[in-house]
Design an enzyme around this catalytic site. Structure first.
Site, mmCIF file in Angstrom:
data_model
loop_
_atom_site.group_PDB
_atom_site.id
_atom_site.type_symbol
_atom_site.label_atom_id
_atom_site.label_comp_id
_atom_site.label_asym_id
_atom_site.label_seq_id
_atom_site.Cartn_x
_atom_site.Cartn_y
_atom_site.Cartn_z
ATOM 1 N N PRO A 68 0.750 -1.304 0.246
ATOM 2 C CA PRO A 68 -0.212 -0.042 -0.176
ATOM 3 C C PRO A 68 0.884 1.594 0.239
ATOM 4 O O PRO A 68 0.272 2.615 -0.562
ATOM 5 C CB PRO A 68 -1.040 -0.397 1.046
ATOM 6 C CG PRO A 68 -0.452 -2.080 1.556
ATOM 7 C CD PRO A 68 0.377 -2.075 1.259
ATOM 8 N N TYR A 151 -18.052 -13.653 -9.838
ATOM 9 C CA TYR A 151 -17.773 -12.709 -9.983
ATOM 10 C C TYR A 151 -18.883 -11.515 -9.360
ATOM 11 O O TYR A 151 -18.386 -10.074 -8.379
ATOM 12 C CB TYR A 151 -17.923 -13.001 -11.372
ATOM 13 C CG TYR A 151 -17.587 -11.498 -12.106
ATOM 14 C CD1 TYR A 151 -16.484 -10.479 -11.989
ATOM 15 C CD2 TYR A 151 -19.166 -10.154 -12.190
ATOM 16 C CE1 TYR A 151 -16.036 -9.597 -12.526
ATOM 17 C CE2 TYR A 151 -18.904 -8.920 -13.168
ATOM 18 C CZ TYR A 151 -16.869 -8.792 -12.983
ATOM 19 O OH TYR A 151 -16.913 -7.574 -13.704
ATOM 20 N N LYS A 155 -17.332 -8.054 -6.605
ATOM 21 C CA LYS A 155 -17.903 -7.358 -7.174
ATOM 22 C C LYS A 155 -18.132 -6.495 -6.047
ATOM 23 O O LYS A 155 -17.751 -5.063 -5.616
ATOM 24 C CB LYS A 155 -18.215 -7.001 -8.307
ATOM 25 C CG LYS A 155 -17.359 -7.328 -9.506
ATOM 26 C CD LYS A 155 -16.269 -6.600 -10.205
ATOM 27 C CE LYS A 155 -16.488 -5.274 -10.342
ATOM 28 N NZ LYS A 155 -15.400 -3.811 -10.584
#
Length: 321
Positions: A68, A151, A155
């Site tokens: 990060p 999926y 998402k």
């Protein structure tokens, strides 16, 4: 943020620096082009560079694997005004998709948090986050999402992570929940890309084309219209909101197939239509309510679907040539 408080005009609409994650993908390359066409400086980020240009700068980075701190340092060094998350590949398993989507978003959010000037994050979600709905339903942003496919579930998890970061950590972000996309350079895993390949193969070999088409109606939108909405979302005060991006119409999948066959000039006498039932993985019906995006982004889809499908074939033909 309540919808009534969302107003246009971050930065007075003056073009700045946009950093596009997934810049070499189907959506990302169009987002880069849309920002550049409006005078923005564009920096692309993806795992590897491809032949087509992704802006005036590029960084090769696997965002799901990067620290990060490294991600935040990149945004700080570039003085990013807008960061667009169009990244995230397809995988054969839920584990692979979790890595390329949710892990990527978690690291992206952790990298964004300490960036001094707080760029706007535009996260591109999916209509599939809503899950299957009854035929005729107008899908609004406040509808409870009930995804069923791996999926769609991952998402939704990414969109929720973004919205939680807005509430808990003050990150400036908006989620665009996009409809199924058509237009130039679709992802290889998509239904339309697979059909284009079959048509091209049958044309080259002089063979017949067998088609079994799902009896489904879906909201489709040209990827370039999605890119235009991304640019608007990067400049409007809509942080913390979900906005549907589609055409607001449910179009028979048969129509898209017919337009693609038409664009390819495939001989009708070499097509065999089969009656076998095909079940759509994304549900048999999608139609998005796009009123919020119209109001808050002063945006509307402009490219007709027939033109979009023809443009998709023409771009594919040029690439193949």
């Amino acid at each position: 943020m309540p919808e009534a408080q969302a107003t246009a005009g971050i930065g007075g609409g003056v073009p700045g620096r946009a950093v596009v994650l997934g810049a070499t993908g189907s959506v990302g390359r169009q987002v880069c082009a849309a920002f550049a066409a409006r005078g923005w400086r564009v920096h692309g980020v993806a795992r590897r560079r491809t032949a087509h240009p992704a802006g005036d700068g590029f960084t090769a980075m696997d965002l799901a694997a990067a620290r990060p701190e490294r991600i935040g340092e990149l945004f700080t060094a570039l003085s990013a005004d807008v960061v667009v998350n169009a990244a995230g590949g397809w995988g054969d398993t839920g584990k692979e998709m979790t890595y390329s989507h949710l892990r990527l978003v978690d690291r992206l959010l952790a990298g964004l948090a300490p960036v001094p000037h707080g760029p706007r994050l535009v996260h591109i979600g999916s209509v599939h986050e809503y899950g299957p709905v009854p035929h005729g339903t107008l899908m609004r942003e406040d509808a409870p999402p009930r995804p069923v496919t791996p999926y769609a579930k991952v998402k939704l998890a990414t969109s929720r992570a973004v919205l939680e970061a807005v509430r808990e950590h003050g990150i400036d972000a908006v989620v665009l929940r996009a409809a199924n996309m058509s237009g130039p350079y679709p992802p290889q895993e998509s239904f339309l890309a697979a059909l284009m390949l079959r048509i091209r193969t049958a044309l080259a070999e002089g063979g017949r084309l067998e088609l079994s088409i799902a009896d489904a109606q879906r909201d489709f939108i040209d990827v370039r219209d999605v890119a235009a909405a991304v640019v608007r979302a990067g400049q409007a005060r809509v942080g913390g909101l979900v906005l549907n991006i589609g055409r607001g119409d449910a179009v028979p999948v048969r129509d898209l197939v017919a337009w693609l066959v038409e664009a390819a000039a495939f001989p009708p006498d070499r097509i065999d239509y089969r009656d076998a039932r095909v079940v759509s993985k994304g549900g048999d019906w999608t139609r998005l309510d796009i009123g919020r995006a119209r109001r808050l982004l002063s945006w509307a889809p402009r490219i007709g679907l027939r033109d979009s499908v023809h443009g998709m074939w023409q771009a594919s033909a040029a690439t193949a040539g």
